[in-house]
Scaffold this active site. Structure first.
Site, PDB file in Angstrom:
ATOM      1  N   GLY A  58       4.761  -1.575   2.111  1.00  0.00           N
ATOM      2  CA  GLY A  58       5.343  -1.981   3.391  1.00  0.00           C
ATOM      3  C   GLY A  58       6.859  -1.973   3.331  1.00  0.00           C
ATOM      4  O   GLY A  58       7.526  -2.416   4.261  1.00  0.00           O
ATOM      5  N   GLN A  89      -2.856   3.601  -0.409  1.00  0.00           N
ATOM      6  CA  GLN A  89      -2.757   3.205   1.004  1.00  0.00           C
ATOM      7  C   GLN A  89      -2.285   4.325   1.911  1.00  0.00           C
ATOM      8  O   GLN A  89      -2.421   4.262   3.119  1.00  0.00           O
ATOM      9  CB  GLN A  89      -1.764   2.041   1.140  1.00  0.00           C
ATOM     10  CG  GLN A  89      -2.267   0.779   0.537  1.00  0.00           C
ATOM     11  CD  GLN A  89      -1.121  -0.144   0.156  1.00  0.00           C
ATOM     12  OE1 GLN A  89      -0.873  -1.118   0.825  1.00  0.00           O
ATOM     13  NE2 GLN A  89      -0.415   0.175  -0.907  1.00  0.00           N
ATOM     14  N   ARG A  90      -1.658   5.350   1.328  1.00  0.00           N
ATOM     15  CA  ARG A  90      -1.128   6.440   2.162  1.00  0.00           C
ATOM     16  C   ARG A  90      -2.067   7.633   2.214  1.00  0.00           C
ATOM     17  O   ARG A  90      -1.817   8.599   2.932  1.00  0.00           O
ATOM     18  CB  ARG A  90       0.227   6.905   1.609  1.00  0.00           C
ATOM     19  CG  ARG A  90       1.326   5.927   1.821  1.00  0.00           C
ATOM     20  CD  ARG A  90       2.698   6.511   2.013  1.00  0.00           C
ATOM     21  NE  ARG A  90       3.071   7.645   1.234  1.00  0.00           N
ATOM     22  CZ  ARG A  90       4.156   7.705   0.447  1.00  0.00           C
ATOM     23  NH1 ARG A  90       4.927   6.646   0.324  1.00  0.00           N
ATOM     24  NH2 ARG A  90       4.465   8.798  -0.179  1.00  0.00           N
ATOM     25  N   ASP A 128       4.407   1.645   7.134  1.00  0.00           N
ATOM     26  CA  ASP A 128       5.092   0.343   7.112  1.00  0.00           C
ATOM     27  C   ASP A 128       5.187  -0.317   8.497  1.00  0.00           C
ATOM     28  O   ASP A 128       5.439  -1.517   8.591  1.00  0.00           O
ATOM     29  CB  ASP A 128       6.511   0.497   6.548  1.00  0.00           C
ATOM     30  CG  ASP A 128       6.521   1.124   5.169  1.00  0.00           C
ATOM     31  OD1 ASP A 128       5.487   1.053   4.480  1.00  0.00           O
ATOM     32  OD2 ASP A 128       7.561   1.697   4.788  1.00  0.00           O
ATOM     33  N   GLY A 179       8.135   9.498   3.356  1.00  0.00           N
ATOM     34  CA  GLY A 179       6.802   9.389   2.744  1.00  0.00           C
ATOM     35  C   GLY A 179       5.739   9.943   3.687  1.00  0.00           C
ATOM     36  O   GLY A 179       5.840   9.770   4.900  1.00  0.00           O
ATOM     37  N   GLY A 190      12.144   5.319   9.328  1.00  0.00           N
ATOM     38  CA  GLY A 190      13.525   4.911   9.596  1.00  0.00           C
ATOM     39  C   GLY A 190      14.561   5.919   9.103  1.00  0.00           C
ATOM     40  O   GLY A 190      15.505   6.248   9.834  1.00  0.00           O
ATOM     41  N   ARG A 193     -11.307 -16.619 -10.042  1.00  0.00           N
ATOM     42  CA  ARG A 193      -9.920 -16.260 -10.384  1.00  0.00           C
ATOM     43  C   ARG A 193      -9.001 -16.277  -9.158  1.00  0.00           C
ATOM     44  O   ARG A 193      -9.457 -16.250  -8.018  1.00  0.00           O
ATOM     45  CB  ARG A 193      -9.898 -14.829 -10.938  1.00  0.00           C
ATOM     46  CG  ARG A 193     -10.365 -14.727 -12.363  1.00  0.00           C
ATOM     47  CD  ARG A 193     -10.474 -13.268 -12.759  1.00  0.00           C
ATOM     48  NE  ARG A 193     -10.740 -13.140 -14.180  1.00  0.00           N
ATOM     49  CZ  ARG A 193     -11.299 -12.079 -14.747  1.00  0.00           C
ATOM     50  NH1 ARG A 193     -11.661 -11.047 -14.014  1.00  0.00           N
ATOM     51  NH2 ARG A 193     -11.487 -12.041 -16.048  1.00  0.00           N
TER      52      ARG A 193
HETATM   53  O1  F6P Z   1       7.593   4.128   3.613  1.00  0.00           O
HETATM   54  C1  F6P Z   1       6.322   4.304   3.122  1.00  0.00           C
HETATM   55  C2  F6P Z   1       6.225   3.822   1.702  1.00  0.00           C
HETATM   56  O2  F6P Z   1       4.901   4.019   1.243  1.00  0.00           O
HETATM   57  C3  F6P Z   1       6.647   2.367   1.469  1.00  0.00           C
HETATM   58  O3  F6P Z   1       5.650   1.455   1.822  1.00  0.00           O
HETATM   59  C4  F6P Z   1       6.980   2.399   0.002  1.00  0.00           C
HETATM   60  O4  F6P Z   1       7.938   1.409  -0.300  1.00  0.00           O
HETATM   61  C5  F6P Z   1       7.559   3.770  -0.184  1.00  0.00           C
HETATM   62  O5  F6P Z   1       7.080   4.568   0.877  1.00  0.00           O
HETATM   63  C6  F6P Z   1       7.194   4.437  -1.489  1.00  0.00           C
HETATM   64  O6  F6P Z   1       7.921   5.618  -1.559  1.00  0.00           O
HETATM   65  P1  F6P Z   1       7.586   6.828  -2.527  1.00  0.00           P
HETATM   66  O7  F6P Z   1       6.337   7.495  -2.053  1.00  0.00           O
HETATM   67  O8  F6P Z   1       8.773   7.719  -2.391  1.00  0.00           O
HETATM   68  O9  F6P Z   1       7.407   6.252  -3.880  1.00  0.00           O
END
Ligand code: F6P
Length: 373
Positions: free
Chosen positions: A178, A299-300, A135, A12, A111, A170
């Site tokens: 993660g 988040q990315r 993560d 990712g 990883g 709420r």
């Molecule tokens: O490893 C980064 C991550 O954003 C994780 O938090 C998430 O589970 C995964 O990648 C999502 O993967 P993809 O972008 O392939 O859907």
């Protein structure tokens, strides 16, 4: 000493990748007179010999950019899909690198990437890696780049949920990425002032979660924020997962193994949407209206934080120093703010989970944050 290095980004994407590419490229060119090429779309680009020259021009203006200028993929070196087949392409990738004059390959990833990189190293291509992922779960390092930016984004999201939670009285459930670790939900939960944080390392009891929300209400709090890791799991589901794992590892023959594998896949599938079901259950159990927010890939995205840029740059420069000293087969890790070289064999196949006695866990408990147990 190496005269040409290759770089690839795999898994990712994460903020800070371009800062790392820039640091590796600039220091390799400026300090050591090396040539630098980048493979596109992770290991797939190496397999298909798709590459670009990373000269001073290509490396300029990328420090603040999110994502990766090289592109990425989750392709695995030993399971490449080629036509309708899945093939181990390690040997051919090593040959491709040699054909292009690449002496050392620098792999930036989490990883999965560490495992792929080790395979190539063992197949004869010297490799150095850097730890990247939002993560923060790469074994051997205290920090991965990408984590800090994602932490800022998740914390800001929790901050913003407060005002609407407060206005409507709420329960706001927020799902935070993660993978199978809780670094990001726990840290953003604490920083954002969540009332409950559910992480995979601490299987939760839904009754305990509902009880803590009702106690808050009884004490006069008119809203609650529940930060849930995408990999959070209830105690009952965790026990079932363990059973399935044991069934697979103890399967007496191939048929039993396949059966156990299929049961595990069906179980994983049944967990899809678990956060949404949790929000519904909490609403039902507490009679407090609940809403769900899934932060997902937001988040990315975007510009890397200064901390991530700094970390990626520091580790990138140290990767080149190691290469210049002919030290490969290692990941450059961050420990106590120092870049250290860790053998890839130690890193690959391991995951860094949140230890139950980690200061963030004890801090959360002391603050009265519910951890679902
Ligand atoms: O490893 C980064 C991550 O954003 C994780 O938090 C998430 O589970 C995964 O990648 C999502 O993967 P993809 O972008 O392939 O859907």
């Amino acid at each position: 000493m190496a005269s040409t290095i290759g770089i690839l980004t795999a898994g990712g994407d994460a903020p800070g990748l371009n800062a790392a590419i820039r640091a590796i490229g600039k220091s390799a060119i400026r300090a050591h007179g090396m040539q630098v090429i980048g493979f596109q779309d992770g290991f797939r680009g190496l397999m298909e010999k798709r590459h670009v020259r990373l000269d001073a021009d290509a490396l300029s203006g990328i420090l603040t950019r999110g994502g990766t200028i090289l592109g990425t993929s989750r392709a695995k070196v030993h399971k490449m899909s080629v036509g309708d087949k899945t093939i181990d392409m390690s040997e051919s990738m090593v040959q491709n690198a040699k054909d292009l004059g690449v002496d050392v390959l620098v792999c930036l990833g989490g990883g999965g990437t560490q495992k792929n990189a080790l395979r190539l190293h063992q197949a004869g291509l010297p490799v150095v890696t850097l730890p990247k992922t939002i993560d923060n779960d790469v074994w051997g390092t205290e920090r991965t780049f990408g984590f800090d930016t994602a932490l800022n984004i998740a914390t800001e999201a929790i901050d913003r949920l407060h005002s609407t939670a407060h206005s409507h009285h709420r329960i706001m459930v927020v799902e935070i990425m993660g993978h199978n670790t809780g670094w990001l939900p726990l840290a953003s939960g604490i920083a954002g002032g969540a009332d409950v944080a559910l992480i995979p390392e601490i299987p939760y009891d839904v009754d305990a979660v509902a009880e803590s929300l009702m106690q808050r209400k009884a004490a006069g709090s008119r809203f609650s924020i529940v930060a849930v890791a995408e990999g959070a799991i209830s105690g009952a589901s965790a026990a079932r997962l363990e059973e399935l794992r044991t069934a697979k590892s103890e399967a007496p023959d191939k048929d039993a193994k396949n059966e156990a594998k299929a049961a595990r896949a069906a179980f994983e599938e049944s967990r899809e949407g678990h956060t949404s079901r949790l929000a519904d259950t909490l609403e039902e159990m507490t009679s407090i209206e609940a809403r769900l927010t899934i932060l997902g890939h937001v988040q990315r995205g975007g510009t890397p934080s200064p901390k991530d840029r700094l970390l990626a740059t520091r580790l990138g420069v140290e990767a080149v120093n190691a290469i210049a000293e002919d030290h490969t087969g290692i990941m450059i890790a961050d420990r106590e703010r120092t870049a250290v070289r860790v053998p890839l064999e130690e890193v690959a196949g391991n995951r860094r989970s949140v230890p139950l006695d980690h200061p963030w866990v004890t801090t959360a408990r002391q603050l009265g944050m519910g951890l679902g147990d």
